[in-house]
Design a protein around this motif. Structure first.
Motif, mmCIF file in Angstrom:
data_model
loop_
_atom_site.group_PDB
_atom_site.id
_atom_site.type_symbol
_atom_site.label_atom_id
_atom_site.label_comp_id
_atom_site.label_asym_id
_atom_site.label_seq_id
_atom_site.Cartn_x
_atom_site.Cartn_y
_atom_site.Cartn_z
ATOM 1 N N HIS A 57 0.849 -1.175 0.000
ATOM 2 C CA HIS A 57 0.000 0.000 0.000
ATOM 3 C C HIS A 57 0.897 1.242 0.000
ATOM 4 O O HIS A 57 1.974 1.246 0.613
ATOM 5 C CB HIS A 57 -0.900 -0.019 1.238
ATOM 6 N N PRO A 58 0.499 2.326 -0.678
ATOM 7 C CA PRO A 58 1.360 3.520 -0.748
ATOM 8 C C PRO A 58 1.842 4.023 0.609
ATOM 9 O O PRO A 58 3.002 4.427 0.750
ATOM 10 C CB PRO A 58 0.464 4.546 -1.450
ATOM 11 N N SER A 59 0.969 4.009 1.611
ATOM 12 C CA SER A 59 1.375 4.487 2.929
ATOM 13 C C SER A 59 2.427 3.574 3.555
ATOM 14 O O SER A 59 3.354 4.031 4.228
ATOM 15 C CB SER A 59 0.161 4.590 3.856
ATOM 16 N N VAL A 60 2.294 2.265 3.310
ATOM 17 C CA VAL A 60 3.279 1.310 3.818
ATOM 18 C C VAL A 60 4.590 1.452 3.049
ATOM 19 O O VAL A 60 5.672 1.441 3.635
ATOM 20 C CB VAL A 60 2.747 -0.133 3.714
ATOM 21 N N ASP A 61 4.493 1.601 1.738
ATOM 22 C CA ASP A 61 5.673 1.757 0.900
ATOM 23 C C ASP A 61 6.489 2.976 1.329
ATOM 24 O O ASP A 61 7.723 2.933 1.359
ATOM 25 C CB ASP A 61 5.252 1.895 -0.561
ATOM 26 N N GLN A 62 5.804 4.050 1.700
ATOM 27 C CA GLN A 62 6.501 5.254 2.140
ATOM 28 C C GLN A 62 7.307 4.973 3.409
ATOM 29 O O GLN A 62 8.456 5.408 3.536
ATOM 30 C CB GLN A 62 5.494 6.381 2.403
ATOM 31 N N GLY A 63 6.712 4.241 4.344
ATOM 32 C CA GLY A 63 7.418 3.910 5.573
ATOM 33 C C GLY A 63 8.593 2.981 5.326
ATOM 34 O O GLY A 63 9.674 3.146 5.912
ATOM 35 N N VAL A 64 8.409 1.995 4.451
ATOM 36 C CA VAL A 64 9.475 1.060 4.128
ATOM 37 C C VAL A 64 10.644 1.789 3.487
ATOM 38 O O VAL A 64 11.813 1.544 3.799
ATOM 39 C CB VAL A 64 8.943 -0.054 3.201
ATOM 40 N N ARG A 65 10.350 2.714 2.581
ATOM 41 C CA ARG A 65 11.408 3.470 1.920
ATOM 42 C C ARG A 65 12.146 4.370 2.906
ATOM 43 O O ARG A 65 13.359 4.574 2.793
ATOM 44 C CB ARG A 65 10.828 4.297 0.773
ATOM 45 N N ALA A 66 11.422 4.915 3.880
ATOM 46 C CA ALA A 66 12.063 5.748 4.901
ATOM 47 C C ALA A 66 13.060 4.917 5.709
ATOM 48 O O ALA A 66 14.170 5.375 6.014
ATOM 49 C CB ALA A 66 11.004 6.365 5.818
ATOM 50 N N ILE A 67 12.668 3.689 6.052
ATOM 51 C CA ILE A 67 13.569 2.808 6.799
ATOM 52 C C ILE A 67 14.778 2.431 5.944
ATOM 53 O O ILE A 67 15.925 2.489 6.391
ATOM 54 C CB ILE A 67 12.822 1.544 7.258
ATOM 55 N N ALA A 68 14.525 2.048 4.683
ATOM 56 C CA ALA A 68 15.605 1.621 3.793
ATOM 57 C C ALA A 68 16.589 2.754 3.516
ATOM 58 O O ALA A 68 17.768 2.507 3.263
ATOM 59 C CB ALA A 68 15.024 1.094 2.482
ATOM 60 N N SER A 69 16.121 3.998 3.573
ATOM 61 C CA SER A 69 17.000 5.126 3.266
ATOM 62 C C SER A 69 18.060 5.349 4.340
ATOM 63 O O SER A 69 19.111 5.926 4.071
ATOM 64 C CB SER A 69 16.168 6.403 3.090
ATOM 65 N N VAL A 70 17.792 4.893 5.576
ATOM 66 C CA VAL A 70 18.756 5.090 6.661
ATOM 67 C C VAL A 70 19.366 3.777 7.136
ATOM 68 O O VAL A 70 20.353 3.774 7.871
ATOM 69 C CB VAL A 70 18.114 5.815 7.861
ATOM 70 N N ASP A 71 18.777 2.658 6.732
ATOM 71 C CA ASP A 71 19.260 1.347 7.143
ATOM 72 C C ASP A 71 19.539 0.518 5.897
ATOM 73 O O ASP A 71 18.649 -0.122 5.349
ATOM 74 C CB ASP A 71 18.215 0.659 8.033
ATOM 75 N N ARG A 72 20.785 0.528 5.442
ATOM 76 C CA ARG A 72 21.137 -0.156 4.202
ATOM 77 C C ARG A 72 21.074 -1.670 4.337
ATOM 78 O O ARG A 72 21.173 -2.378 3.350
ATOM 79 C CB ARG A 72 22.528 0.277 3.742
#
Length: 207
Positions: A57-72
């Protein structure tokens, strides 16, 4: 040594990921022939290991991308496989009454809830003879980066054969022949500044 071993077990199921090679950015060069136009490099974007599940879901995808951006180290497919293993480990530890394992895998509030239920069960002289038959579904329902804490909420749909026995080993509830569907919503958290991929169970609910 036991605590360290249990900690590493959780690290292994929720933290491992495959190595990904980064794309090579093409270099600009000049042509030897003055009549031949110079080759222009194709614009390239920074390579980031973002989630590979297109059905979020777009709202979930946004959160996942936020995590991935700081946690490689975060990879969504690897995380979900690890979440399944952690789900089985926690359930089996609870059914056995293994508080030490639960203490290593859970946040304090979740551990105290499990421990209280184990104590109440033991006071009655009851024991659980449960079996996780299969996990039918494992889906991310929510994801967020709260400061430096990553939280991922997962829906587990599983089939469980549940049996309760009394102090003499007699079955007083349930049956190993009939599995029932269980829907659990669990939230895992991790400090993204932590040196190890130490996700722990932060919250539990029914789906």
């Amino acid at each position: 040594m036991i605590a360290a071993f249990l900690g590493m077990r959780l690290y292994s199921v929720l933290g491992e990921r495959a190595e990904h090679e980064e794309e090579v950015i093409p270099n600009r060069y000049d042509s030897a022939d003055p009549q031949e136009p110079q080759a222009r490099p194709k614009p390239t974007a920074p390579v980031i290991d973002l989630p590979r599940n297109p059905n979020l879901h777009p709202s979930v995808d946004q959160g996942v991308r936020a995590i991935a951006s700081v946690d490689r180290t975060f990879d969504i497919l690897t995380f979900l496989e690890g979440a399944k293993s952690a789900y089985a480990m926690v359930l089996e530890a609870y059914w056995r009454g293994d508080k030490e394992t639960l203490r290593e895998l859970c946040d304090l509030d979740v551990f105290q809830s499990f421990a209280g239920a184990i104590d109440a069960r033991e006071e009655l002289g009851h024991s659980l003879d449960n079996k996780l038959i299969r996990i039918e579904d494992c889906t991310i329902r929510d994801a967020e980066l709260d400061g430096r804490t990553a939280r991922v909420t997962v829906l587990f749909v599983s089939d469980i054969a549940a049996v309760t026995r009394d102090g003499d080993g007699n079955v007083i509830a349930g049956s190993l022949d009939d599995a029932i569907e269980s829907r659990d919503i669990w939230t895992f958290k991790r400090n993204v500044d932590s040196a190890g991929p130490d996700w722990i169970l932060d919250e539990t609910d029914e789906g």
